[in-house]
Enzyme design. Structure first.
Site, PDB file in Angstrom:
ATOM      1  CB  SER A 139       8.228 -10.628   4.361  1.00 14.20           C
ATOM      2  OG  SER A 139       8.770  -9.496   5.030  1.00 14.20           O
ATOM      3  CE1 TYR A 152       6.312  -7.340   0.647  1.00 14.45           C
ATOM      4  CE2 TYR A 152       6.800  -6.981   2.974  1.00 14.45           C
ATOM      5  CZ  TYR A 152       7.134  -7.523   1.745  1.00 14.45           C
ATOM      6  OH  TYR A 152       8.295  -8.258   1.618  1.00 14.45           O
TER       7      TYR A 152
END
Length: 258
Positions: A139, A152
């Site tokens: 990501s 995350y």
């Protein structure tokens, strides 16, 4: 012989879009998720040929569960040409709250250990064959940390580093290791975000660009490319300026935000 792809997190979002793109390209699909009924419903709705896909129920955060699913794929369908470790979770956290440490453990169990466990059954067969692609979904959030999103961001930074390590280990084997870093994709993971999401992309568009990057043997790709430039610019900012840019930014919802 038909080409074969193994995809985790295939019940929705990016995983489902990737499954459809590869199906359109003629691949046989080995689709993995906890919610297998949702994959079957999607496959029936799309009119998939039931001889061209197989569904495996597994939780990637449970090492034995996902390893068994991979071994079943090898036994029933053979060694995949592409394995995409896509399954992941995204939950906000606050280090001052004890229960959020459990969120961090679960995030790493899914996004990192689960990714390695997804690849595990296929590494040796691919090396013996001398071909294949192992694809990790990172990501843009792994490039620089975002307040309230430590679990995350850290997990996706770890995906990037892990895939880079694995790429070095498999160099010369014929097996490609590909790191894909999505920006903001319109999926269930992002729809509750409380902050702006520049260059928001639809899953089919992401899948098309990911398909091209994997086919070209790219080692690392940010999709869309505009987010790559944004991430590089943020990476170059001194910490004092970066902190000012993010001051007051709404944070990712925590698990008990309701």
């Amino acid at each position: 012989m038909a080409t074969l792809i193994f995809i985790t997190g295939a019940s929705s979002g990016i995983g489902q879009a990737l499954a459809w793109r590869y199906y359109q390209a003629g691949y046989t699909l080995a689709l993995v998720a906890r919610r297998t009924e949702e994959i079957h419903h999607w496959a029936n709705t799309q009119g998939l040929d039931d001889t061209r896909y197989r569904v495996y129920g597994a939780d990637v955060s449970d090492i034995d569960s996902i390893v068994v699913a991979g071994q079943a794929c090898l036994a029933e369908l053979g060694t995949p040409d592409v394995v995409i470790a896509n399954a992941g979770i995204s939950v906000g956290m606050d280090t001052a709250i004890r229960s959020d440490l459990d969120v961090m453990v679960r995030t790493f169990s899914t996004n990192n250990v689960g990714l390695a466990a997804t690849f595990h059954p296929f590494v040796q067969p691919m090396v013996l064959r001398g071909s294949g692609a192992l694809v990790g979904i990172g990501s843009v959030a792994g490039i620089r940390g975002l307040p309230g999103h430590g679990a995350y961001c850290a997990s996706k930074a770890a995906v990037i580093s892990y895939c880079e390590s694995l790429r070095g280990e498999l160099r010369g084997s014929g097996v490609n290791v590909v790191t894909l870093c999505p920006g903001y994709i319109d999926t269930p993971l992002t729809r509750q975000n409380r902050y702006s999401m520049p260059f928001l992309m639809q899953p089919p568009e992401f899948a098309a660009q990911a398909f091209d990057a994997i086919a070209r043997g790219a080692s690392y790709r940010v999709i869309p490319w505009q987010m790559g430039w944004v991430a590089k610019a943020l990476r170059l900012l001194p910490n004092s300026l970066y902190d000012k840019v993010l001051a007051g930014r709404p944070r990712k919802h925590r698990e008990d935000h309701a």
